[in-house]
Design a protein around this motif. Structure first.
Motif, PDB file in Angstrom:
ATOM      1  N   THR A 172       0.809  -1.225   0.000  1.00 38.15           N
ATOM      2  CA  THR A 172       0.000   0.000   0.000  1.00 38.15           C
ATOM      3  C   THR A 172       0.836   1.267   0.000  1.00 38.15           C
ATOM      4  N   GLN A 180       4.867  -0.743   3.244  1.00 34.95           N
ATOM      5  CA  GLN A 180       3.649  -0.865   4.045  1.00 34.95           C
ATOM      6  C   GLN A 180       2.741  -1.898   3.389  1.00 34.95           C
ATOM      7  N   GLY A 236      -0.946  -4.221   3.402  1.00 33.61           N
ATOM      8  CA  GLY A 236      -2.345  -4.264   3.809  1.00 33.61           C
ATOM      9  C   GLY A 236      -2.838  -5.697   3.823  1.00 33.61           C
ATOM     10  N   VAL A 262     -14.282   2.560   6.512  1.00 32.37           N
ATOM     11  CA  VAL A 262     -12.905   3.065   6.434  1.00 32.37           C
ATOM     12  C   VAL A 262     -12.943   4.585   6.413  1.00 32.37           C
ATOM     13  N   THR A 263     -12.056   5.214   7.159  1.00 33.76           N
ATOM     14  CA  THR A 263     -12.015   6.678   7.179  1.00 33.76           C
ATOM     15  C   THR A 263     -11.623   7.213   5.810  1.00 33.76           C
ATOM     16  N   ARG A 295      -7.809   7.207   5.256  1.00 36.20           N
ATOM     17  CA  ARG A 295      -7.233   5.922   4.870  1.00 36.20           C
ATOM     18  C   ARG A 295      -7.669   5.536   3.462  1.00 36.20           C
ATOM     19  N   HIS A 325      -5.521   7.314   1.097  1.00 34.43           N
ATOM     20  CA  HIS A 325      -4.177   6.738   1.121  1.00 34.43           C
ATOM     21  C   HIS A 325      -4.124   5.448   0.316  1.00 34.43           C
ATOM     22  N   LEU A 326      -5.122   4.590   0.465  1.00 32.84           N
ATOM     23  CA  LEU A 326      -5.145   3.323  -0.265  1.00 32.84           C
ATOM     24  C   LEU A 326      -5.396   3.514  -1.753  1.00 32.84           C
ATOM     25  N   SER A 363      -7.991  -4.121   6.014  1.00 36.00           N
ATOM     26  CA  SER A 363      -8.370  -3.714   7.370  1.00 36.00           C
ATOM     27  C   SER A 363      -7.176  -3.502   8.288  1.00 36.00           C
ATOM     28  N   LEU A 370      -2.949  -2.524   8.471  1.00 33.67           N
ATOM     29  CA  LEU A 370      -1.752  -2.004   7.812  1.00 33.67           C
ATOM     30  C   LEU A 370      -0.554  -2.179   8.745  1.00 33.67           C
TER      31      LEU A 370
END
Length: 218
Positions: free
Chosen positions: A35, A49, A51, A60-61, A64, A67-68, A80, A82
């Motif tokens: 990710t 990083q 996932g 999911v916020t 995030r 970012h993904l 879910s 990281l």
């Protein structure tokens, strides 16, 4: 340096080629998605990083999810969990969105496994630190208690770091140099010799052992 995120399935026993019975931990390792890639120029260190798992996008916020999205991960199911795996600058860096599976490891390699220990709640010093406790006769009356924790005149306070009753467990722990007994690539399963921290179903970070060279024989 290689790494994956996995889940502890449980423990069992297998026989090696010499008929020796080996206790092993069964770990579902991956599949994981790259990710993010940390670089020394931008972040001050090098790492990838990863996932793992699935979570509905509505849970999911937005931070995030954005970012993904940089790694091409969109849709209703997003990772879910990281975690980061440190690498050196000379290691081959996978591209964003690359899927890593258990087949990146081989039998007889050694791994370090990071997990969260089982929570035991509030415990006394006998269970938490294996104190001997007081005498059970001749006016003892403090069989499982701490005993003296300091002096009145000097220093006049409890010394920092004194072992006392408190919360036990539910902390991250690393077990080093666990040997891979078998790699079941088709099922993304690793069999590791020995035990790992945490309860069945707990999330684990699996990475190459830092104290043993890959392929070394025990």
């Amino acid at each position: 340096m290689k790494g994956l995120i996995g889940k502890k399935v449980g423990m069992t026993q297998v026989y090696d080629e010499n008929g020796v019975l080996i206790p092993v931990t069964v770990i579902e390792a991956g599949p994981c998605v790259v990710t993010d890639v940390k670089t020394s120029e931008r972040d001050g260190y090098t790492a990838i990083q990863l996932g793992y798992g699935q979570r509905k996008a509505k849970n999911v916020t937005k931070a995030r999810a954005g970012h993904l999205a940089k790694a091409g991960l969109t849709g209703d199911k997003l990772p879910s969990v990281l975690r980061e795996v440190r690498i050196s600058e000379k290691d081959e860096v996978p591209a964003l969105g690359t899927e890593l599976k258990a087949d990146i490891f081989e039998a007889n390699e050694y791994l370090d496994v990071v997990g969260t220990t089982k929570g035991r709640g509030f415990q006394g010093v006998v269970r938490r630190y294996r104190f001997g406790g007081g005498r059970a006769s001749h006016g003892g009356a403090w069989t499982r208690r701490t005993g003296s924790i300091g002096c009145c005149e000097w220093p006049g306070n409890v010394i920092k770091g004194k072992r006392m009753p408190g919360h036990m467990g539910n902390v991250p722990r690393t077990v080093q140099n666990l040997k891979i007994v078998r790699v079941m690539a088709e099922d993304n399963v690793l069999l590791l010799k020995g035990a790992v921290p945490g309860a069945n179903g707990g999330v684990l970070l699996i990475r190459s052992a830092i104290k043993k060279q890959p392929g070394a024989q025990k």
